[in-house]
Design an enzyme around this catalytic site. Sequence first.
Site, PDB file in Angstrom:
ATOM      1  N   ASP A  31      78.652  43.974  12.562  1.00 26.57           N
ATOM      2  CA  ASP A  31      79.730  44.619  12.051  1.00 26.57           C
ATOM      3  C   ASP A  31      79.459  45.379  10.683  1.00 26.57           C
ATOM      4  O   ASP A  31      80.012  45.186   9.874  1.00 26.57           O
ATOM      5  CB  ASP A  31      81.004  43.447  11.714  1.00 26.57           C
ATOM      6  CG  ASP A  31      82.138  44.096  11.405  1.00 26.57           C
ATOM      7  OD1 ASP A  31      82.461  45.227  11.709  1.00 26.57           O
ATOM      8  OD2 ASP A  31      82.999  43.478  10.916  1.00 26.57           O
ATOM      9  N   GLU A  74      91.754  46.724  12.600  1.00 31.88           N
ATOM     10  CA  GLU A  74      92.326  45.731  11.733  1.00 31.88           C
ATOM     11  C   GLU A  74      93.573  46.031  11.220  1.00 31.88           C
ATOM     12  O   GLU A  74      93.856  47.239  10.602  1.00 31.88           O
ATOM     13  CB  GLU A  74      91.001  45.394  11.017  1.00 31.88           C
ATOM     14  CG  GLU A  74      90.416  46.437  10.111  1.00 31.88           C
ATOM     15  CD  GLU A  74      89.251  46.936  10.707  1.00 31.88           C
ATOM     16  OE1 GLU A  74      89.303  46.752  12.061  1.00 31.88           O
ATOM     17  OE2 GLU A  74      88.528  47.311   9.876  1.00 31.88           O
ATOM     18  N   ASP A 119      81.959  44.394  16.677  1.00 33.48           N
ATOM     19  CA  ASP A 119      83.159  44.873  16.359  1.00 33.48           C
ATOM     20  C   ASP A 119      83.313  46.464  16.424  1.00 33.48           C
ATOM     21  O   ASP A 119      82.214  47.149  16.132  1.00 33.48           O
ATOM     22  CB  ASP A 119      83.494  44.326  14.948  1.00 33.48           C
ATOM     23  CG  ASP A 119      84.938  44.635  14.385  1.00 33.48           C
ATOM     24  OD1 ASP A 119      85.943  44.944  15.265  1.00 33.48           O
ATOM     25  OD2 ASP A 119      85.231  44.714  13.204  1.00 33.48           O
ATOM     26  N   ASN A 120      84.486  47.021  16.461  1.00 36.30           N
ATOM     27  CA  ASN A 120      84.369  48.666  16.079  1.00 36.30           C
ATOM     28  C   ASN A 120      83.952  49.251  17.245  1.00 36.30           C
ATOM     29  O   ASN A 120      83.365  50.503  16.847  1.00 36.30           O
ATOM     30  CB  ASN A 120      83.990  48.889  14.797  1.00 36.30           C
ATOM     31  CG  ASN A 120      84.739  48.285  13.525  1.00 36.30           C
ATOM     32  OD1 ASN A 120      84.257  47.412  12.836  1.00 36.30           O
ATOM     33  ND2 ASN A 120      86.090  48.250  13.706  1.00 36.30           N
ATOM     34  N   LYS A 126      77.771  51.728  11.913  1.00 38.39           N
ATOM     35  CA  LYS A 126      77.750  51.786  13.525  1.00 38.39           C
ATOM     36  C   LYS A 126      76.625  52.715  13.937  1.00 38.39           C
ATOM     37  O   LYS A 126      76.243  51.827  15.144  1.00 38.39           O
ATOM     38  CB  LYS A 126      79.029  52.562  13.610  1.00 38.39           C
ATOM     39  CG  LYS A 126      80.480  51.833  12.970  1.00 38.39           C
ATOM     40  CD  LYS A 126      80.675  50.615  13.061  1.00 38.39           C
ATOM     41  CE  LYS A 126      81.531  50.021  11.902  1.00 38.39           C
ATOM     42  NZ  LYS A 126      81.385  48.457  11.929  1.00 38.39           N
TER      43      LYS A 126
HETATM   44  C1  LIG Z   1      82.993  46.484   8.279  1.00 33.91           C
HETATM   45  S1  LIG Z   1      82.000  45.702   6.928  1.00 33.91           S
HETATM   46  C2  LIG Z   1      81.915  44.109   7.266  1.00 33.91           C
HETATM   47  C3  LIG Z   1      83.334  43.131   7.428  1.00 33.91           C
HETATM   48  C4  LIG Z   1      82.773  41.890   7.695  1.00 33.91           C
HETATM   49  N1  LIG Z   1      82.047  41.447   8.894  1.00 33.91           N
HETATM   50  C5  LIG Z   1      84.196  41.146   7.974  1.00 33.91           C
HETATM   51  O1  LIG Z   1      84.699  41.200   8.987  1.00 33.91           O
HETATM   52  O2  LIG Z   1      84.727  40.297   6.856  1.00 33.91           O
HETATM   53  C6  LIG Z   1      80.519  46.390   7.043  1.00 33.91           C
HETATM   54  C7  LIG Z   1      79.548  45.915   5.660  1.00 33.91           C
HETATM   55  O3  LIG Z   1      78.433  46.230   6.183  1.00 33.91           O
HETATM   56  C8  LIG Z   1      77.593  46.504   5.312  1.00 33.91           C
HETATM   57  N2  LIG Z   1      76.435  47.436   5.603  1.00 33.91           N
HETATM   58  C9  LIG Z   1      76.394  48.734   5.958  1.00 33.91           C
HETATM   59  N3  LIG Z   1      75.250  48.981   6.342  1.00 33.91           N
HETATM   60  C10 LIG Z   1      74.589  47.973   6.253  1.00 33.91           C
HETATM   61  C11 LIG Z   1      73.177  47.714   6.765  1.00 33.91           C
HETATM   62  N4  LIG Z   1      72.444  48.461   7.544  1.00 33.91           N
HETATM   63  N5  LIG Z   1      72.637  46.239   6.917  1.00 33.91           N
HETATM   64  C12 LIG Z   1      73.777  45.252   6.369  1.00 33.91           C
HETATM   65  N6  LIG Z   1      74.744  45.580   5.820  1.00 33.91           N
HETATM   66  C13 LIG Z   1      75.328  46.888   5.919  1.00 33.91           C
HETATM   67  C14 LIG Z   1      78.635  47.401   4.285  1.00 33.91           C
HETATM   68  O4  LIG Z   1      78.044  47.576   2.877  1.00 33.91           O
HETATM   69  C15 LIG Z   1      79.893  46.447   4.578  1.00 33.91           C
HETATM   70  O5  LIG Z   1      79.981  45.426   3.482  1.00 33.91           O
END
Ligand SMILES: C[S@@+](CC[C@H](N)C(=O)[O-])C[C@H]1O[C@@H](n2cnc3c(N)ncnc32)[C@H](O)[C@@H]1O
Length: 274
Positions: free
Chosen positions: A198, A258, A226-227, A201
């Site tokens: 998640d 969501e 997800d997504n 993408k």
């Molecule tokens: C959609 S949110 C996650 C929501 C969480 N799983 C929830 O449902 O409570 C996406 C998160 O992924 C992090 N993110 C983005 N790219 C990433 C990467 N390459 N590796 C790890 N985290 C990453 C972002 O900073 C963000 O906090």
Amino acid sequence: MTSRPAAFATFAAAFVGAAVIANRLAGKPVPFLRWSVIRFALGARRLLGEGQVGDGREEALAAHVTATARRGDIDDVIRAIDDFAHTRSFLMNVGDEKGEILDAAVRRARPALLLELGTYCGYSALRMARVMPPDATICTVEINPANEAIARGIWEHAGVGERITSVVGSIGDGGTTVARLRDEYGIDTGTVDFVFIDHLKSAYLPDLLRIVDEGWLHPGSVVVADNVRFPGAPDYLAHMRAEEGGRWRSTDHRTHVEYQRVLRDLVLESEYQG
Ligand SMILES: C[S@@+](CC[C@H](N)C(=O)[O-])C[C@H]1O[C@@H](n2cnc3c(N)ncnc32)[C@H](O)[C@@H]1O
């Protein structure tokens, strides 16, 4: 004289403003027509780069949880986060509707070790901690240290801080995080029973392939993404479709984005066949 682009921008802003006010006055029949959602959409570029919306909503969530949720009560903390996302500021959590799909997948898999990519404010990790077996642990990877700190505070408040380990990093950073997960957190051959993807993408597929290449999964490991429909992970979906009945067996969960019921989404639950 006003230029055409400036006039269009003024008209568009006035139109969106009027629509938001009308929606509010009508009791919010269109749930995503809210200032906090529009602010979220406008912050999309920063969100992709930094993982936060940029208006302080993540810090406000942490304060809301501390102020309104009973300490040590995981159900009440999850309730408070959903309440904040529905009534104060939209959050990119998996949310309550898709959260039930995630809960059911964890219950079915009965995992001992769960790996999450994309922690954000810790909501999905809380949901998984609530339904996983009592001796199970979660390791969650988050690229943004500010998000990781907020999540850790929320887990402590919920009383599950010891069952969730968070790692600041990214599977795609060239090997540093993969090495840390292996050497410091004991994630090794055949140890990962459940993965929740998640995060970015475009990183879903390369990060999954890296996890498979590392040999961390075993036949029967479950990966939930997800997504997959919105914002969408088309290469990940195409990969799972191409591998169906071979290395993977997937189940589609048709659902909604969501915290609203208009935009549709897809959660993909895939079992690794080895
Ligand atoms: C959609 S949110 C996650 C929501 C969480 N799983 C929830 O449902 O409570 C996406 C998160 O992924 C992090 N993110 C983005 N790219 C990433 C990467 N390459 N590796 C790890 N985290 C990453 C972002 O900073 C963000 O906090």
